[in-house]
Design a protein around this motif. Structure first.
Motif, PDB file in Angstrom:
ATOM      1  N   GLU A 191       0.469  -8.559  -4.642  1.00  0.00           N
ATOM      2  CA  GLU A 191      -0.432  -8.636  -3.490  1.00  0.00           C
ATOM      3  C   GLU A 191      -0.021  -7.653  -2.407  1.00  0.00           C
ATOM      4  O   GLU A 191      -0.871  -7.007  -1.784  1.00  0.00           O
ATOM      5  N   LEU A 192       1.302  -7.565  -2.185  1.00  0.00           N
ATOM      6  CA  LEU A 192       1.800  -6.628  -1.172  1.00  0.00           C
ATOM      7  C   LEU A 192       1.495  -5.193  -1.572  1.00  0.00           C
ATOM      8  O   LEU A 192       1.092  -4.375  -0.729  1.00  0.00           O
ATOM      9  N   LEU A 193       1.648  -4.880  -2.860  1.00  0.00           N
ATOM     10  CA  LEU A 193       1.364  -3.525  -3.341  1.00  0.00           C
ATOM     11  C   LEU A 193      -0.118  -3.203  -3.201  1.00  0.00           C
ATOM     12  O   LEU A 193      -0.493  -2.105  -2.765  1.00  0.00           O
ATOM     13  N   ILE A 194      -0.983  -4.175  -3.548  1.00  0.00           N
ATOM     14  CA  ILE A 194      -2.430  -3.973  -3.419  1.00  0.00           C
ATOM     15  C   ILE A 194      -2.815  -3.806  -1.960  1.00  0.00           C
ATOM     16  O   ILE A 194      -3.628  -2.937  -1.603  1.00  0.00           O
ATOM     17  N   LEU A 195      -2.234  -4.660  -1.100  1.00  0.00           N
ATOM     18  CA  LEU A 195      -2.528  -4.577   0.338  1.00  0.00           C
ATOM     19  C   LEU A 195      -2.090  -3.236   0.907  1.00  0.00           C
ATOM     20  O   LEU A 195      -2.837  -2.595   1.665  1.00  0.00           O
ATOM     21  N   THR A 196      -0.901  -2.797   0.525  1.00  0.00           N
ATOM     22  CA  THR A 196      -0.392  -1.506   1.008  1.00  0.00           C
ATOM     23  C   THR A 196      -1.257  -0.349   0.512  1.00  0.00           C
ATOM     24  O   THR A 196      -1.574   0.569   1.271  1.00  0.00           O
ATOM     25  N   THR A 197      -1.665  -0.430  -0.764  1.00  0.00           N
ATOM     26  CA  THR A 197      -2.526   0.616  -1.333  1.00  0.00           C
ATOM     27  C   THR A 197      -3.873   0.655  -0.626  1.00  0.00           C
ATOM     28  O   THR A 197      -4.394   1.729  -0.299  1.00  0.00           O
ATOM     29  N   GLY A 198      -4.450  -0.532  -0.377  1.00  0.00           N
ATOM     30  CA  GLY A 198      -5.732  -0.593   0.323  1.00  0.00           C
ATOM     31  C   GLY A 198      -5.638  -0.049   1.734  1.00  0.00           C
ATOM     32  O   GLY A 198      -6.525   0.680   2.201  1.00  0.00           O
ATOM     33  N   LEU A 199      -4.543  -0.396   2.423  1.00  0.00           N
ATOM     34  CA  LEU A 199      -4.340   0.094   3.792  1.00  0.00           C
ATOM     35  C   LEU A 199      -4.200   1.606   3.814  1.00  0.00           C
ATOM     36  O   LEU A 199      -4.783   2.286   4.669  1.00  0.00           O
ATOM     37  N   LEU A 200      -3.450   2.130   2.855  1.00  0.00           N
ATOM     38  CA  LEU A 200      -3.295   3.589   2.772  1.00  0.00           C
ATOM     39  C   LEU A 200      -4.620   4.272   2.450  1.00  0.00           C
ATOM     40  O   LEU A 200      -4.896   5.371   2.951  1.00  0.00           O
ATOM     41  N   ALA A 201      -5.449   3.621   1.614  1.00  0.00           N
ATOM     42  CA  ALA A 201      -6.758   4.188   1.283  1.00  0.00           C
ATOM     43  C   ALA A 201      -7.643   4.265   2.522  1.00  0.00           C
ATOM     44  O   ALA A 201      -8.354   5.263   2.750  1.00  0.00           O
ATOM     45  N   ILE A 202      -7.605   3.202   3.346  1.00  0.00           N
ATOM     46  CA  ILE A 202      -8.395   3.197   4.589  1.00  0.00           C
ATOM     47  C   ILE A 202      -7.888   4.282   5.536  1.00  0.00           C
ATOM     48  O   ILE A 202      -8.682   5.036   6.124  1.00  0.00           O
ATOM     49  N   ILE A 203      -6.556   4.353   5.680  1.00  0.00           N
ATOM     50  CA  ILE A 203      -5.973   5.385   6.545  1.00  0.00           C
ATOM     51  C   ILE A 203      -6.341   6.774   6.037  1.00  0.00           C
ATOM     52  O   ILE A 203      -6.657   7.681   6.819  1.00  0.00           O
ATOM     53  N   LEU A 204      -6.329   6.934   4.710  1.00  0.00           N
ATOM     54  CA  LEU A 204      -6.682   8.215   4.096  1.00  0.00           C
ATOM     55  C   LEU A 204      -8.118   8.598   4.422  1.00  0.00           C
ATOM     56  O   LEU A 204      -8.410   9.749   4.765  1.00  0.00           O
ATOM     57  N   ALA A 205      -9.034   7.614   4.335  1.00  0.00           N
ATOM     58  CA  ALA A 205     -10.442   7.879   4.632  1.00  0.00           C
ATOM     59  C   ALA A 205     -10.630   8.259   6.106  1.00  0.00           C
ATOM     60  O   ALA A 205     -11.380   9.194   6.430  1.00  0.00           O
ATOM     61  N   VAL A 206      -9.952   7.541   6.993  1.00  0.00           N
ATOM     62  CA  VAL A 206     -10.065   7.825   8.430  1.00  0.00           C
ATOM     63  C   VAL A 206      -9.504   9.208   8.753  1.00  0.00           C
ATOM     64  O   VAL A 206     -10.131   9.996   9.468  1.00  0.00           O
TER      65      VAL A 206
END
Length: 284
Positions: A191-206
Protein backbone atom coordinates in the motif's frame (compact mmCIF):
# COMPACT_ATOMS: atom_id res chain seq x y z
CA UNK A 1 3.88 30.64 -41.43
CA UNK A 2 4.25 26.88 -41.52
CA UNK A 3 2.74 25.10 -38.54
CA UNK A 4 5.15 22.91 -36.57
CA UNK A 5 4.09 19.48 -35.38
CA UNK A 6 3.60 19.15 -31.64
CA UNK A 7 6.25 16.44 -31.38
CA UNK A 8 8.80 18.59 -33.20
CA UNK A 9 8.41 21.68 -31.03
CA UNK A 10 11.36 22.67 -28.85
CA UNK A 11 9.06 23.02 -25.85
CA UNK A 12 7.81 19.44 -26.29
CA UNK A 13 11.33 18.10 -26.55
CA UNK A 14 12.55 20.04 -23.51
CA UNK A 15 9.59 18.90 -21.43
CA UNK A 16 10.08 15.31 -22.60
CA UNK A 17 13.75 15.36 -21.58
CA UNK A 18 12.87 16.90 -18.21
CA UNK A 19 10.12 14.34 -17.57
CA UNK A 20 12.36 11.44 -18.55
CA UNK A 21 14.99 12.67 -16.09
CA UNK A 22 12.34 13.07 -13.40
CA UNK A 23 10.90 9.60 -14.06
CA UNK A 24 14.36 8.03 -13.83
CA UNK A 25 15.02 9.95 -10.61
CA UNK A 26 11.63 8.94 -9.21
CA UNK A 27 12.23 5.29 -10.13
CA UNK A 28 15.62 5.43 -8.43
CA UNK A 29 14.12 6.99 -5.31
CA UNK A 30 11.34 4.39 -5.27
CA UNK A 31 13.88 1.61 -5.57
CA UNK A 32 16.01 3.06 -2.78
CA UNK A 33 12.91 3.58 -0.64
CA UNK A 34 11.69 0.03 -1.23
CA UNK A 35 15.15 -1.44 -0.61
CA UNK A 36 15.58 0.59 2.58
CA UNK A 37 12.11 -0.32 3.85
CA UNK A 38 12.68 -3.98 3.01
CA UNK A 39 16.10 -3.98 4.71
CA UNK A 40 14.74 -2.33 7.85
CA UNK A 41 11.85 -4.80 7.98
CA UNK A 42 14.14 -7.79 7.49
CA UNK A 43 16.58 -6.58 10.14
CA UNK A 44 13.74 -6.00 12.56
CA UNK A 45 12.25 -9.46 11.94
CA UNK A 46 15.68 -11.09 12.17
CA UNK A 47 16.31 -9.33 15.48
CA UNK A 48 13.00 -10.59 16.88
CA UNK A 49 13.73 -14.11 15.60
CA UNK A 50 17.23 -14.02 17.06
CA UNK A 51 15.94 -12.86 20.45
CA UNK A 52 13.31 -15.61 20.38
CA UNK A 53 16.03 -18.14 19.58
CA UNK A 54 18.05 -16.90 22.56
CA UNK A 55 14.99 -17.26 24.78
CA UNK A 56 14.48 -20.84 23.59
CA UNK A 57 18.14 -21.58 24.33
CA UNK A 58 17.59 -20.31 27.89
CA UNK A 59 14.40 -22.36 28.21
CA UNK A 60 15.72 -25.78 27.16
CA UNK A 61 19.05 -27.54 27.12
CA UNK A 62 20.35 -30.85 25.91
CA UNK A 63 19.30 -32.68 29.10
CA UNK A 64 15.76 -31.27 28.87
CA UNK A 65 15.44 -32.38 25.25
CA UNK A 66 16.78 -35.87 26.03
CA UNK A 67 14.38 -36.18 28.95
CA UNK A 68 11.41 -35.31 26.71
CA UNK A 69 12.62 -37.78 24.07
CA UNK A 70 12.98 -40.57 26.65
CA UNK A 71 9.61 -39.75 28.21
CA UNK A 72 7.85 -40.39 24.88
CA UNK A 73 4.65 -38.73 26.06
CA UNK A 74 3.01 -35.34 25.90
CA UNK A 75 1.40 -35.84 29.30
CA UNK A 76 4.54 -35.44 31.39
CA UNK A 77 4.85 -32.43 33.63
CA UNK A 78 8.08 -31.37 31.96
CA UNK A 79 6.59 -31.54 28.46
CA UNK A 80 3.55 -29.50 29.46
CA UNK A 81 5.64 -26.88 31.25
CA UNK A 82 7.99 -26.46 28.29
CA UNK A 83 5.11 -26.21 25.84
CA UNK A 84 3.34 -23.68 28.06
CA UNK A 85 6.52 -21.59 28.16
CA UNK A 86 6.89 -21.83 24.35
CA UNK A 87 3.28 -20.75 23.86
CA UNK A 88 3.87 -17.75 26.11
CA UNK A 89 7.03 -16.95 24.15
CA UNK A 90 5.11 -17.18 20.87
CA UNK A 91 2.52 -14.76 22.21
CA UNK A 92 5.19 -12.33 23.44
CA UNK A 93 7.11 -12.32 20.14
CA UNK A 94 4.01 -12.56 17.86
CA UNK A 95 5.39 -15.77 16.34
CA UNK A 96 2.76 -17.78 14.50
CA UNK A 97 4.74 -21.03 14.80
CA UNK A 98 7.43 -21.91 17.32
CA UNK A 99 8.66 -25.47 17.57
CA UNK A 100 11.63 -27.71 18.36
CA UNK A 101 12.66 -30.40 15.89
CA UNK A 102 15.00 -33.36 16.34
CA UNK A 103 16.69 -35.76 13.95
CA UNK A 104 15.94 -39.41 14.68
CA UNK A 105 17.95 -41.85 12.56
CA UNK A 106 17.92 -39.57 9.55
CA UNK A 107 14.25 -38.63 10.01
CA UNK A 108 13.18 -35.12 11.02
CA UNK A 109 10.50 -35.11 13.74
CA UNK A 110 8.72 -32.48 15.82
CA UNK A 111 9.57 -32.78 19.51
CA UNK A 112 7.47 -29.98 20.93
CA UNK A 113 5.30 -27.30 19.39
CA UNK A 114 4.62 -23.95 21.06
CA UNK A 115 2.14 -22.67 18.48
CA UNK A 116 -0.57 -20.52 20.07
CA UNK A 117 -3.45 -22.12 18.14
CA UNK A 118 -3.70 -25.62 19.57
CA UNK A 119 -5.26 -27.07 16.42
CA UNK A 120 -2.11 -26.06 14.49
CA UNK A 121 0.24 -27.79 16.94
CA UNK A 122 2.32 -30.72 15.77
CA UNK A 123 2.20 -33.78 18.00
CA UNK A 124 5.19 -35.47 19.63
CA UNK A 125 7.44 -37.24 17.08
CA UNK A 126 5.23 -36.13 14.17
CA UNK A 127 7.18 -36.22 10.90
CA UNK A 128 8.35 -32.90 9.50
CA UNK A 129 6.80 -32.01 6.12
CA UNK A 130 8.95 -32.93 3.11
CA UNK A 131 9.16 -29.30 1.97
CA UNK A 132 11.10 -28.34 5.11
CA UNK A 133 13.54 -31.27 5.28
CA UNK A 134 16.13 -29.66 2.94
CA UNK A 135 16.21 -26.58 5.17
CA UNK A 136 17.03 -28.62 8.27
CA UNK A 137 19.63 -30.49 6.25
CA UNK A 138 21.20 -27.15 5.35
CA UNK A 139 21.19 -25.97 8.99
CA UNK A 140 22.77 -29.25 10.03
CA UNK A 141 25.43 -28.97 7.33
CA UNK A 142 26.25 -25.29 7.83
CA UNK A 143 25.85 -25.32 11.64
CA UNK A 144 24.40 -21.84 11.16
CA UNK A 145 20.94 -20.26 11.39
CA UNK A 146 18.86 -19.75 8.26
CA UNK A 147 17.16 -16.34 8.40
CA UNK A 148 14.37 -14.74 6.47
CA UNK A 149 12.68 -17.03 3.98
CA UNK A 150 9.23 -15.78 2.94
CA UNK A 151 6.81 -18.63 2.22
CA UNK A 152 3.19 -18.88 1.19
CA UNK A 153 1.19 -20.76 3.81
CA UNK A 154 -2.57 -21.26 3.37
CA UNK A 155 -3.07 -17.81 1.86
CA UNK A 156 -0.74 -16.09 4.31
CA UNK A 157 2.90 -15.08 4.10
CA UNK A 158 5.28 -16.55 6.65
CA UNK A 159 8.72 -15.21 7.49
CA UNK A 160 10.48 -18.44 8.41
CA UNK A 161 13.68 -18.87 10.42
CA UNK A 162 15.56 -22.02 11.43
CA UNK A 163 18.14 -22.25 14.20
CA UNK A 164 20.43 -24.94 15.62
CA UNK A 165 20.30 -25.57 19.37
CA UNK A 166 23.82 -26.37 20.59
CA UNK A 167 25.27 -27.68 23.81
CA UNK A 168 28.27 -26.20 25.61
CA UNK A 169 30.58 -28.20 23.31
CA UNK A 170 29.06 -26.59 20.22
CA UNK A 171 27.29 -29.78 19.12
CA UNK A 172 23.74 -29.59 17.78
CA UNK A 173 21.22 -31.52 19.84
CA UNK A 174 18.01 -30.07 18.34
CA UNK A 175 16.66 -27.45 15.96
CA UNK A 176 14.27 -24.54 16.47
CA UNK A 177 11.85 -23.18 13.90
CA UNK A 178 10.30 -19.73 14.28
CA UNK A 179 7.74 -18.45 11.78
CA UNK A 180 6.08 -15.03 11.72
CA UNK A 181 2.91 -14.10 9.85
CA UNK A 182 3.97 -11.07 7.80
CA UNK A 183 0.92 -10.90 5.52
CA UNK A 184 -0.32 -7.63 7.01
CA UNK A 185 3.18 -6.18 7.00
CA UNK A 186 3.65 -6.97 3.30
CA UNK A 187 0.20 -5.56 2.51
CA UNK A 188 1.13 -2.30 4.24
CA UNK A 189 4.41 -2.21 2.32
CA UNK A 190 2.51 -2.71 -0.93
CA UNK A 191 0.00 0.00 0.00
CA UNK A 192 2.84 2.37 0.86
CA UNK A 193 4.56 1.60 -2.45
CA UNK A 194 1.32 2.16 -4.40
CA UNK A 195 0.62 5.38 -2.49
CA UNK A 196 4.15 6.65 -3.10
CA UNK A 197 3.94 5.73 -6.80
CA UNK A 198 0.58 7.47 -7.15
CA UNK A 199 1.86 10.58 -5.39
CA UNK A 200 4.91 10.70 -7.64
CA UNK A 201 2.67 10.28 -10.70
CA UNK A 202 0.55 13.27 -9.60
CA UNK A 203 3.68 15.33 -8.91
CA UNK A 204 5.03 14.28 -12.31
CA UNK A 205 1.84 15.43 -14.06
CA UNK A 206 1.86 18.78 -12.23
CA UNK A 207 5.55 19.36 -12.93
CA UNK A 208 5.03 18.40 -16.58
CA UNK A 209 2.18 20.89 -16.95
CA UNK A 210 4.13 23.66 -15.22
CA UNK A 211 7.23 22.95 -17.28
CA UNK A 212 5.30 22.89 -20.55
CA UNK A 213 3.50 26.16 -19.74
CA UNK A 214 6.69 27.88 -18.64
CA UNK A 215 8.79 26.69 -21.58
CA UNK A 216 6.02 27.50 -24.05
CA UNK A 217 5.79 31.01 -22.64
CA UNK A 218 9.58 31.37 -22.64
CA UNK A 219 9.80 30.31 -26.29
CA UNK A 220 6.91 32.51 -27.45
CA UNK A 221 9.35 35.17 -28.76
CA UNK A 222 10.60 32.64 -31.33
CA UNK A 223 7.17 32.57 -32.97
CA UNK A 224 6.96 36.39 -32.93
CA UNK A 225 10.43 36.82 -34.39
CA UNK A 226 9.69 34.13 -36.98
CA UNK A 227 6.66 36.17 -38.09
CA UNK A 228 8.86 39.25 -38.34
CA UNK A 229 11.35 37.31 -40.46
CA UNK A 230 8.57 36.10 -42.72
CA UNK A 231 7.38 39.68 -43.29
CA UNK A 232 10.92 40.73 -44.12
CA UNK A 233 11.21 37.80 -46.51
CA UNK A 234 8.05 39.06 -48.23
CA UNK A 235 9.77 42.44 -48.81
CA UNK A 236 7.92 44.29 -46.04
CA UNK A 237 11.05 46.39 -45.61
CA UNK A 238 9.24 49.10 -43.67
CA UNK A 239 8.17 46.64 -41.02
CA UNK A 240 9.80 47.40 -37.68
CA UNK A 241 10.74 44.66 -35.26
CA UNK A 242 9.32 45.62 -31.89
CA UNK A 243 8.82 43.93 -28.57
CA UNK A 244 10.38 43.71 -25.13
CA UNK A 245 12.70 40.74 -25.47
CA UNK A 246 15.09 39.42 -22.86
CA UNK A 247 18.27 37.40 -22.83
CA UNK A 248 19.35 35.79 -26.09
CA UNK A 249 16.09 36.86 -27.74
CA UNK A 250 17.09 40.52 -27.31
CA UNK A 251 20.30 39.77 -29.22
CA UNK A 252 18.27 38.11 -31.98
CA UNK A 253 15.89 41.07 -32.13
CA UNK A 254 18.83 43.51 -32.37
CA UNK A 255 20.39 41.51 -35.19
CA UNK A 256 17.12 41.24 -37.11
CA UNK A 257 16.46 44.97 -36.62
CA UNK A 258 19.91 45.72 -37.96
CA UNK A 259 19.26 43.39 -40.89
CA UNK A 260 15.96 45.13 -41.58
CA UNK A 261 17.63 48.57 -41.42
CA UNK A 262 20.49 47.49 -43.68
CA UNK A 263 18.09 45.99 -46.23
CA UNK A 264 15.98 49.14 -46.15
CA UNK A 265 19.03 51.36 -46.69
CA UNK A 266 20.35 49.05 -49.42
CA UNK A 267 17.07 49.09 -51.32
CA UNK A 268 16.85 52.86 -50.81
CA UNK A 269 20.34 53.29 -52.25
CA UNK A 270 19.50 51.06 -55.19
CA UNK A 271 16.33 53.07 -55.75
CA UNK A 272 18.18 56.39 -55.84
CA UNK A 273 20.98 54.92 -57.97
CA UNK A 274 18.46 53.69 -60.49
CA UNK A 275 16.68 57.04 -60.46
CA UNK A 276 19.96 58.85 -61.10
CA UNK A 277 20.77 56.55 -64.00
CA UNK A 278 17.32 57.14 -65.40
CA UNK A 279 17.69 60.91 -65.07
CA UNK A 280 21.08 60.79 -66.80
CA UNK A 281 19.62 58.86 -69.73
CA UNK A 282 16.89 61.41 -70.05
CA UNK A 283 19.45 64.23 -70.13
CA UNK A 284 21.40 62.47 -72.90
Amino acid sequence: MEKIKFTEKISTRLVSIALICFILTAALLLSINFYTLNTITNNQMNLIANNTWSAVNNLVDENTVQEMIMGKTQDSRLYKDIRKSLVALSSATTAKFLYIVIENNGTWEYLIDGTIVESDMASLFEKVEDDYKPIYDEVKKSQEAQFGEVEDYEGSLLYTNYFPLKNTSGEIYAYCGIDFDVTELFEKKSELLILTTGLLAIILAVIGFILYSYIKKSLKPIETLASDCELLANYEICHKIEGNYRGEFSLLKTSLSQLQTNNYNLIKQIYYLGKNIQDNFKSV
